[in-house]
Design an enzyme around this catalytic site. Structure first.
Site, PDB file in Angstrom:
ATOM      1  N   PRO A   9      12.799  42.273 -53.247  1.00 17.29           N
ATOM      2  CG  PRO A   9      12.225  40.485 -54.607  1.00 17.29           C
ATOM      3  CD  PRO A   9      13.251  41.570 -54.446  1.00 17.29           C
ATOM      4  CD  GLU A  10      11.430  45.067 -47.670  1.00 17.27           C
ATOM      5  OE1 GLU A  10      11.076  44.986 -46.480  1.00 17.27           O
ATOM      6  OE2 GLU A  10      11.434  46.145 -48.298  1.00 17.27           O
ATOM      7  CG  HIS A  45      14.413  40.312 -69.103  1.00 13.97           C
ATOM      8  ND1 HIS A  45      15.511  41.069 -69.452  1.00 13.97           N
ATOM      9  CD2 HIS A  45      13.320  41.057 -69.420  1.00 13.97           C
ATOM     10  CE1 HIS A  45      15.103  42.228 -69.949  1.00 13.97           C
ATOM     11  NE2 HIS A  45      13.784  42.241 -69.946  1.00 13.97           N
ATOM     12  CE  LYS A  90      24.269  44.964 -32.886  1.00 18.98           C
ATOM     13  NZ  LYS A  90      25.562  44.568 -33.495  1.00 18.98           N
ATOM     14  NE  ARG A 137      15.828  47.073 -62.055  1.00 17.84           N
ATOM     15  CZ  ARG A 137      15.319  47.899 -61.149  1.00 17.84           C
ATOM     16  NH1 ARG A 137      15.829  47.918 -59.914  1.00 17.84           N
ATOM     17  NH2 ARG A 137      14.317  48.695 -61.439  1.00 17.84           N
ATOM     18  NE  ARG A 176      18.667  50.988 -48.448  1.00 14.07           N
ATOM     19  CZ  ARG A 176      18.819  49.818 -47.841  1.00 14.07           C
ATOM     20  NH1 ARG A 176      17.829  48.949 -47.837  1.00 14.07           N
ATOM     21  NH2 ARG A 176      19.937  49.507 -47.225  1.00 14.07           N
TER      22      ARG A 176
END
Length: 282
Positions: free
Chosen positions: A2-3, A93, A158, A112, A268
């Site tokens: 989740p973001e 769970h 950066k 998980r 990813r």
């Protein structure tokens, strides 16, 4: 994982139902769910019992419940953590169960077991009270005190890929792989470009795109690709239907019609339009 939009959906759901309530019972069903609480399950249970939940908070992907004694329950959802109100359909769970004084059941479910709870003191950082373990996390684009100009200046220094910097939670928080790709697509920037090589104006546009896309996602309940992310009522979000970049390899770009591509990135994937977002020359 989740973001920001998904975590904020959960925070809002909790705020409406648990604020002002007293914890009348706690049970830790799996020790891994409190592994970050170094004092152990018994200590967490004892300290939570009879505590009043005074509010909720979030920074980036971190969520917390503030307590009357000035501490906070820090919740990290990990890959599959869920904060659910009401009966739990699948107790296989169930990791932590809390009963509130009005009879409401609050459950932490995590298939998980990468997420978890811990208790932490609140500290003041730049005028805001946050749990100590979250103090290093930067403000996110939906924070009213988010300083876009300051973040632009940090990014300009950066000398690494701009997408990598978007994912650095100490630079700007809340953005994960999905919303990084969506923001980069909206701003027409390839994630492989060096942050230092992107103009200040374009970086500002990128941060605005991140703000816009996460606001849009929040309005649609977040992004759910499976049943692992749900709100406090067990309902999935539906922003996945509106994604312009993420997961669209082989499909036409919604803006120019070119075929979307996927590149490997940090174990990813990155999804982008080769025409709107050309890769930097080596």
């Amino acid at each position: 994982m989740p973001e920001l939009p998904e975590v904020e959906v959960v925070r809002r759901g909790l705020a409406a139902h648990v604020t002002g309530r007293t914890i009348s019972a706690v049970r830790v069903h799996h020790p891994r769910a409190v592994r970050r609480h170094e004092a152990g399950p018994a200590d967490l249970t004892a300290r939570l019992l009879d505590s009043v939940i005074t509010g909720t908070g979030r920074r980036g992907k971190y969520l917390w419940l503030t307590l009357g004694d000035g501490s906070a329950v820090v919740v990290h959802l990990g890959m599959s953590g869920q904060m659910l109100l009401g009966p739990v359909r699948n107790e296989n769970h169930l990791r932590i169960a809390v009963l509130l004084d009005d009879g409401t059941a609050l459950s932490f479910v995590d298939q998980r077991t990468f997420g978890g709870w811990m208790l932490a003191d609140l500290v003041t950082v730049d005028g805001s009270d946050v749990p100590a373990p979250v103090a290093h996390i930067a403000r996110d684009p939906l924070d009213p005190l988010f300083d876009r100009a300051a973040v632009v200046n940090v990014l300009r220094r950066k000398h690494s890929e701009i997408k990598r910097q978007l994912l650095d939670q100490t630079v700007v928080s809340g953005i994960g792989n999905i919303y990084a790709d969506e923001s980069l697509w909206r701003a027409k920037i390839n994630g492989a470009r060096l942050a230092s090589g992107v103009s200040k104006a374009k970086l500002a546009e990128l941060l605005d795109a991140a703000t816009d896309v996460m606001t849009d996602a929040l309005a649609q309940g977040g992004t759910s690709f499976d049943s692992l992310y749900v709100n406090v009522n067990g309902e999935s979000g539906y922003f996945d239907r509106s994604l312009d970049a993420y997961g669209r390899e082989g499909e036409p770009c919604r803006r120019c019609g070119a075929i979307m591509r996927r590149d490997k990135f940090m174990n990813r994937s990155s999804f982008y339009c080769p025409r709107c977002q050309p890769r930097p020359r080596v």
